[in-house]
Design a protein around this motif. Structure first.
Motif, short mmCIF file in Angstrom:
data_model
loop_
_atom_site.label_atom_id
_atom_site.label_comp_id
_atom_site.label_asym_id
_atom_site.label_seq_id
_atom_site.Cartn_x
_atom_site.Cartn_y
_atom_site.Cartn_z
N PHE A 164 13.66 0.79 -0.56
CA PHE A 164 12.54 1.18 0.42
C PHE A 164 12.08 1.24 1.27
N LYS A 165 12.41 2.26 2.68
CA LYS A 165 12.71 1.76 3.89
C LYS A 165 10.96 1.69 4.80
N PRO A 166 10.96 0.76 6.01
CA PRO A 166 9.79 0.38 6.49
C PRO A 166 9.45 2.23 6.45
N GLY A 167 8.00 2.52 6.32
CA GLY A 167 7.06 3.72 7.01
C GLY A 167 7.40 5.15 5.71
N ALA A 168 8.38 4.56 4.77
CA ALA A 168 8.66 5.75 3.77
C ALA A 168 7.08 5.65 2.63
N GLU A 169 7.22 6.54 1.16
CA GLU A 169 5.74 7.14 1.52
C GLU A 169 6.86 7.43 -0.03
N ILE A 213 3.86 -5.74 -2.62
CA ILE A 213 4.85 -6.95 -2.55
C ILE A 213 5.66 -6.91 -1.57
N LEU A 214 6.98 -6.89 -2.59
CA LEU A 214 8.15 -6.51 -1.72
C LEU A 214 8.39 -5.81 -0.80
N PHE A 215 8.01 -4.41 -0.42
CA PHE A 215 8.02 -3.74 0.22
C PHE A 215 7.07 -3.81 1.29
N PRO A 216 7.07 -4.73 2.17
CA PRO A 216 5.62 -4.13 2.69
C PRO A 216 5.45 -3.75 3.85
N GLU A 217 6.54 -2.97 4.54
CA GLU A 217 6.29 -1.51 5.65
C GLU A 217 6.54 -0.62 4.83
N THR A 218 6.20 -0.14 3.29
CA THR A 218 6.63 1.23 2.90
C THR A 218 5.10 0.63 2.78
N ASN A 219 4.90 2.39 2.63
CA ASN A 219 3.39 3.01 1.89
C ASN A 219 3.41 3.40 0.69
N PHE A 220 2.23 2.80 -0.25
CA PHE A 220 2.00 3.32 -1.70
C PHE A 220 0.72 3.52 -2.35
N HIS A 221 1.02 4.95 -2.68
CA HIS A 221 -0.32 6.01 -3.27
C HIS A 221 -0.66 4.72 -4.57
N LEU A 222 -1.36 4.68 -5.30
CA LEU A 222 -1.21 4.36 -6.27
C LEU A 222 -2.54 5.51 -7.01
N VAL A 223 -2.11 5.79 -7.93
CA VAL A 223 -2.90 6.91 -8.26
C VAL A 223 -3.05 6.91 -10.38
N VAL A 227 -0.97 -0.66 0.63
CA VAL A 227 -1.85 0.10 -0.16
C VAL A 227 -2.80 0.44 -0.49
N LYS A 228 -3.22 2.99 -0.88
CA LYS A 228 -4.38 3.26 -0.61
C LYS A 228 -4.09 3.74 -2.21
N THR A 229 -5.54 4.27 -3.08
CA THR A 229 -5.60 3.74 -4.46
C THR A 229 -6.42 5.33 -5.00
N THR A 230 -6.45 5.96 -5.54
CA THR A 230 -6.98 7.38 -5.80
C THR A 230 -7.45 6.96 -7.32
N ASN A 231 -8.53 7.14 -7.87
CA ASN A 231 -9.24 7.52 -9.14
C ASN A 231 -9.54 8.84 -9.17
N ALA A 232 -8.09 9.89 -10.11
CA ALA A 232 -7.69 11.04 -10.03
C ALA A 232 -6.66 11.37 -11.14
N ARG A 233 -6.55 12.75 -11.25
CA ARG A 233 -5.05 12.95 -12.37
C ARG A 233 -4.22 13.08 -10.92
N VAL A 234 -2.86 13.45 -11.08
CA VAL A 234 -1.71 13.35 -9.75
C VAL A 234 -1.58 14.69 -9.34
N GLU A 235 -2.19 15.95 -10.11
CA GLU A 235 -1.79 17.25 -9.26
C GLU A 235 -3.49 18.09 -8.84
N GLU A 236 -3.82 16.39 -8.43
CA GLU A 236 -5.42 16.63 -7.71
C GLU A 236 -4.96 15.93 -5.91
N ILE A 237 -3.71 15.80 -6.57
CA ILE A 237 -3.27 14.96 -5.10
C ILE A 237 -2.29 15.77 -4.00
#
Length: 209
Positions: free
Chosen positions: A61-66, A83-93, A115-125
């Protein structure tokens, strides 16, 4: 940890330290909230961390990728990839609150700022992503339905935007409606027996507003 070093020898000291901290963090939290089976917690680097990093063998994954991790459970594959891609943005749901509590504590313990986290169903993201990653939370048709409209228009990686899905077993029936799906056998990248039936399924998806 030797497994991680074996297949990812170029880690920085910071990455190495973070991977090393994972076992203690998960063992501690697993005593309070059981998110990983007892058998798996003793082999966390093989069954969870390295398995998650199988995606990185298919696409870096590239830097800045979502990247969106759907049904992250205890934080896999999202946390090892972050951890492996510290410049890539991860959204954990994940829709299960107790699992997200553990994920949040591990993210905080590792001081993962990507890392950003959200407690929700993916359809709500809301929003769109370069790739959607996951570990066998549903059959592919169901998963594609859940994540509809979540793929970004512009591709910036070698692979076109889409789904990178960790699966196992015979996928013939499940993938028959997806002629563009590509299957990568993880045994081609990792020599441990655990990976004999494990795969990464890549499914390119078009942007649909």
């Amino acid at each position: 940890m030797e497994l991680i070093k074996k297949y990812f020898p170029d880690l920085s000291d910071d990455q190495y330290t973070k991977f090393e901290q994972l076992e203690a963090l998960y063992k501690d939290w697993n005593l309070k909230i059981n998110v990983v089976s007892r058998k798996d917690i003793d082999e966390i680097y093989l069954r969870h961390v390295l398995h998650s990093l199988g995606i990185a063998k298919i696409q870096k994954f590239k830097p800045g990728a979502e990247i969106l991790d759907v049904g992250t459970g205890g934080g896999f594959p999202g946390i090892p990839l972050a951890i492996l891609f510290p410049e890539t943005n991860f959204h954990l749901v994940d829709s299960i609150g107790k699992k997200m509590k553990v994920v949040n504590e591990v993210v905080e313990g590792l001081k993962l700022t990507n890392v950003k986290t959200t407690n929700a169903r993916v359809e709500e993201i809301p929003g769109t992503y370069d790739f959607i990653v996951s570990r066998a939370v549903a059959a592919m048709p169901t998963f594609v339905h859940w994540t509809k409209g979540k793929i970004a228009k512009k591709s910036q990686h070698e692979l076109k935007n889409g789904i990178l899905y960790l699966k196992g077993g015979d996928l013939t029936v499940e993938l028959r409606d997806y002629p563009k799906a590509e299957i990568y056998e993880l045994r081609d990248y990792f020599e441990e027996d655990f990976f004999n039936t494990k795969k990464v399924v890549y499914l390119p998806l078009k942007y649909k507003p």
